[in-house]
Design a protein around this motif. Structure first.
Motif, PDB file in Angstrom:
ATOM      1  N   UNK A   1      -2.832  -8.082  -2.252  1.00  0.00           N
ATOM      2  CA  UNK A   1      -3.113  -6.622  -2.635  1.00  0.00           C
ATOM      3  C   UNK A   1      -4.324  -6.197  -2.056  1.00  0.00           C
ATOM      4  N   UNK A   2      -4.377  -5.226  -0.999  1.00  0.00           N
ATOM      5  CA  UNK A   2      -5.738  -4.698  -0.820  1.00  0.00           C
ATOM      6  C   UNK A   2      -6.080  -3.409  -1.299  1.00  0.00           C
ATOM      7  N   UNK A   3      -7.330  -3.303  -1.472  1.00  0.00           N
ATOM      8  CA  UNK A   3      -7.862  -1.912  -2.380  1.00  0.00           C
ATOM      9  C   UNK A   3      -8.879  -1.278  -1.552  1.00  0.00           C
ATOM     10  N   UNK A   4      -8.652   0.084  -1.653  1.00  0.00           N
ATOM     11  CA  UNK A   4      -9.175   1.063  -0.664  1.00  0.00           C
ATOM     12  C   UNK A   4      -9.724   2.313  -1.367  1.00  0.00           C
ATOM     13  N   UNK A   5     -10.793   2.928  -0.824  1.00  0.00           N
ATOM     14  CA  UNK A   5     -11.068   4.362  -1.483  1.00  0.00           C
ATOM     15  C   UNK A   5     -10.347   5.446  -0.856  1.00  0.00           C
ATOM     16  N   UNK A   6     -10.708   6.501  -1.508  1.00  0.00           N
ATOM     17  CA  UNK A   6      -9.870   7.733  -0.820  1.00  0.00           C
ATOM     18  C   UNK A   6      -9.995   7.967   0.439  1.00  0.00           C
ATOM     19  N   UNK A   7     -11.126   7.500   1.141  1.00  0.00           N
ATOM     20  CA  UNK A   7     -11.191   7.905   2.733  1.00  0.00           C
ATOM     21  C   UNK A   7     -10.592   6.542   3.285  1.00  0.00           C
ATOM     22  N   UNK A   8     -10.224   5.727   2.649  1.00  0.00           N
ATOM     23  CA  UNK A   8      -9.428   4.394   3.358  1.00  0.00           C
ATOM     24  C   UNK A   8     -10.524   3.286   4.011  1.00  0.00           C
ATOM     25  N   UNK A   9     -11.670   3.270   3.266  1.00  0.00           N
ATOM     26  CA  UNK A   9     -12.690   2.217   3.332  1.00  0.00           C
ATOM     27  C   UNK A   9     -12.113   1.238   2.556  1.00  0.00           C
ATOM     28  N   UNK A  10     -12.033  -0.046   3.042  1.00  0.00           N
ATOM     29  CA  UNK A  10     -11.601  -1.336   2.662  1.00  0.00           C
ATOM     30  C   UNK A  10     -12.854  -1.621   1.423  1.00  0.00           C
ATOM     31  N   UNK A  11     -12.187  -2.120   0.271  1.00  0.00           N
ATOM     32  CA  UNK A  11     -13.240  -2.630  -0.935  1.00  0.00           C
ATOM     33  C   UNK A  11     -13.017  -4.063  -1.149  1.00  0.00           C
TER      34      UNK A  11
ATOM     35  N   UNK B   1       1.943   1.967   9.852  1.00  0.00           N
ATOM     36  CA  UNK B   1       1.096   1.098   9.308  1.00  0.00           C
ATOM     37  C   UNK B   1      -0.043   1.848   8.514  1.00  0.00           C
ATOM     38  N   UNK B   2       0.158   2.720   7.696  1.00  0.00           N
ATOM     39  CA  UNK B   2      -0.902   3.445   7.191  1.00  0.00           C
ATOM     40  C   UNK B   2      -0.511   4.347   6.039  1.00  0.00           C
ATOM     41  N   UNK B   3      -1.521   4.722   5.268  1.00  0.00           N
ATOM     42  CA  UNK B   3      -1.288   5.803   4.107  1.00  0.00           C
ATOM     43  C   UNK B   3      -1.664   6.908   4.310  1.00  0.00           C
TER      44      UNK B   3
ATOM     45  N   UNK C   1       1.854  11.993  13.910  1.00  0.00           N
ATOM     46  CA  UNK C   1       0.709  12.951  13.605  1.00  0.00           C
ATOM     47  C   UNK C   1       0.537  12.996  12.217  1.00  0.00           C
ATOM     48  N   UNK C   2      -0.613  13.830  11.543  1.00  0.00           N
ATOM     49  CA  UNK C   2      -0.541  13.858  10.313  1.00  0.00           C
ATOM     50  C   UNK C   2       0.473  14.460   9.680  1.00  0.00           C
ATOM     51  N   UNK C   3       0.873  14.183   8.597  1.00  0.00           N
ATOM     52  CA  UNK C   3       2.219  14.725   7.795  1.00  0.00           C
ATOM     53  C   UNK C   3       3.429  14.398   8.490  1.00  0.00           C
ATOM     54  N   UNK C   4       3.585  13.629   9.541  1.00  0.00           N
ATOM     55  CA  UNK C   4       4.688  13.037  10.370  1.00  0.00           C
ATOM     56  C   UNK C   4       4.765  11.559   9.917  1.00  0.00           C
ATOM     57  N   UNK C   5       5.982  11.176   9.917  1.00  0.00           N
ATOM     58  CA  UNK C   5       6.315   9.781   9.341  1.00  0.00           C
ATOM     59  C   UNK C   5       7.106   8.692  10.370  1.00  0.00           C
ATOM     60  N   UNK C   6       7.121   7.609  10.237  1.00  0.00           N
ATOM     61  CA  UNK C   6       8.017   6.601  10.760  1.00  0.00           C
ATOM     62  C   UNK C   6       8.367   5.391   9.735  1.00  0.00           C
ATOM     63  N   UNK C   7       9.602   5.624   9.344  1.00  0.00           N
ATOM     64  CA  UNK C   7      10.047   4.988   7.935  1.00  0.00           C
ATOM     65  C   UNK C   7       9.091   4.785   6.618  1.00  0.00           C
TER      66      UNK C   7
ATOM     67  N   UNK D   1      -4.491  15.291   2.745  1.00  0.00           N
ATOM     68  CA  UNK D   1      -5.655  15.131   2.506  1.00  0.00           C
ATOM     69  C   UNK D   1      -6.561  14.037   2.997  1.00  0.00           C
ATOM     70  N   UNK D   2      -5.837  13.054   3.337  1.00  0.00           N
ATOM     71  CA  UNK D   2      -6.440  11.983   3.837  1.00  0.00           C
ATOM     72  C   UNK D   2      -5.124  10.785   4.507  1.00  0.00           C
ATOM     73  N   UNK D   3      -5.835  10.284   5.630  1.00  0.00           N
ATOM     74  CA  UNK D   3      -4.746   9.493   6.420  1.00  0.00           C
ATOM     75  C   UNK D   3      -5.684   8.258   6.789  1.00  0.00           C
ATOM     76  N   UNK D   4      -5.108   7.012   6.388  1.00  0.00           N
ATOM     77  CA  UNK D   4      -5.931   5.749   6.930  1.00  0.00           C
ATOM     78  C   UNK D   4      -5.010   4.675   7.073  1.00  0.00           C
ATOM     79  N   UNK D   5      -5.288   3.750   7.942  1.00  0.00           N
ATOM     80  CA  UNK D   5      -4.577   2.547   8.150  1.00  0.00           C
ATOM     81  C   UNK D   5      -4.338   2.175   9.546  1.00  0.00           C
TER      82      UNK D   5
END
Length: 282
Positions: free
Chosen positions: A224-234, A175-177, A149-155, A187-191
């Motif tokens: 290296x991959x670059x994204x915006x704040x909402x996780x849109x791939x740039x 596999x997310x940020x 869930x949001x705010x939870x982690x796996x390693x 504030x945001x979760x993506x990946x």
């Protein structure tokens, strides 16, 4: 928005480093590099060509160096996940010590310091959470638990704080940020996991530039991959290889206030430096 990266060579670093995993630029414009293979920290004076070891491996048995950050009063903090310890470097007095002998952590990895709140944020990978310490190394509070869930982690591993105080966490095995404010509110979760551009395979280091773009080094993509704040791939840069601009399992990434991008090209035994530019700067 930044749309181009120019590469800048890094002198004689390549022949001296073993497996660089993380680096920073200090407030006095010095380079500090964690070298996992040599179990050492390199201090690089940018005005000189030589690269001396600052902390020799026989002083501390630094088996698993992971992350490094600037601290207050020009001091440096770094983590060793095998020793479960946060260390403090005092460059002026040329001393290295344990930040807090009584602090008990389980595989600390990423580390950042918030000067605004006088807090140290540590990703405690073994307990799937973020631990927030005061400047003495005492635990103030924690964020998260194991989960999806949001705010939870796996390693969770690498962590970064931008100029606005937002905190970016690589939630590696989810596999997310995840992005938090200074109070620990998501504030945001993506990946997502995958082998396509914009997915994550083995996300490692994370950093942001002055435009707010988010850079994630992926060891398996050798890019290296670059994204915006909402996780849109740039966009992305890098491929597998040993030439300039190519990587072999990159890990750490650091971006300074002038938008120089430092990538720990771990298994090529080097640091590669790029500079973010725009059309207006061409």
């Amino acid at each position: 928005m930044a749309d181009k990266l120019n590469q800048i060579p890094f002198g004689k670093i390549k022949k001296d480093l073993g497996r660089p995993v993380s680096m920073i630029v200090s407030k006095t414009n010095q380079y500090w590099i964690l070298d996992q293979k040599n179990k050492s920290i390199f201090h690089v004076n940018t005005k000189k060509s030589e690269i001396p070891h600052y902390i020799e491996k026989n002083k501390f048995n630094l088996n698993s160096l992971v992350s490094i950050c600037n601290f207050k009063n020009e001091q440096i903090l770094f983590s060793d996940s095998y020793l479960n310890t946060i260390f403090l470097i005092d460059p002026e007095n040329k001393k290295c010590s344990v930040l807090n002998d009584s602090l008990k952590l389980e595989k600390p990895t990423g580390i950042i310091f918030s000067a605004a709140n006088n807090e140290i944020w540590v990703t405690e990978t073994g307990k799937h959470r973020i631990v927030i310490l005061n400047d003495k190394g005492d635990i103030k509070r924690t964020i998260g638990k194991r989960g999806i869930g949001k705010g939870e982690f796996n390693f969770p591993t690498h962590i970064w704080m931008d100029a606005k105080g937002l905190v970016y966490v690589v939630d590696a095995m989810n596999f997310r940020v995840q992005i938090f404010d200074s109070q620990g509110i998501v504030q945001s979760v993506f990946g997502t996991n995958g082998d396509a551009t914009g997915n994550f395979a083995s996300p490692k280091g994370i950093a942001t530039d002055s435009y707010g773009n988010i850079y994630v080094a992926d060891a398996l993509f050798n890019a290296v991959q670059i994204f915006d704040f909402n996780g849109n791939f740039l966009y992305t840069f890098g491929s597998q290889g040993q030439d300039a601009g190519q990587f072999w399992m990159p890990s750490g990434i650091y971006i300074d206030d002038k938008d120089f991008v430092y990538v720990s090209d771990t298994y090529n035994s080097r640091i590669q430096i790029f500079h973010v530019t725009t059309d207006a700067r061409k």
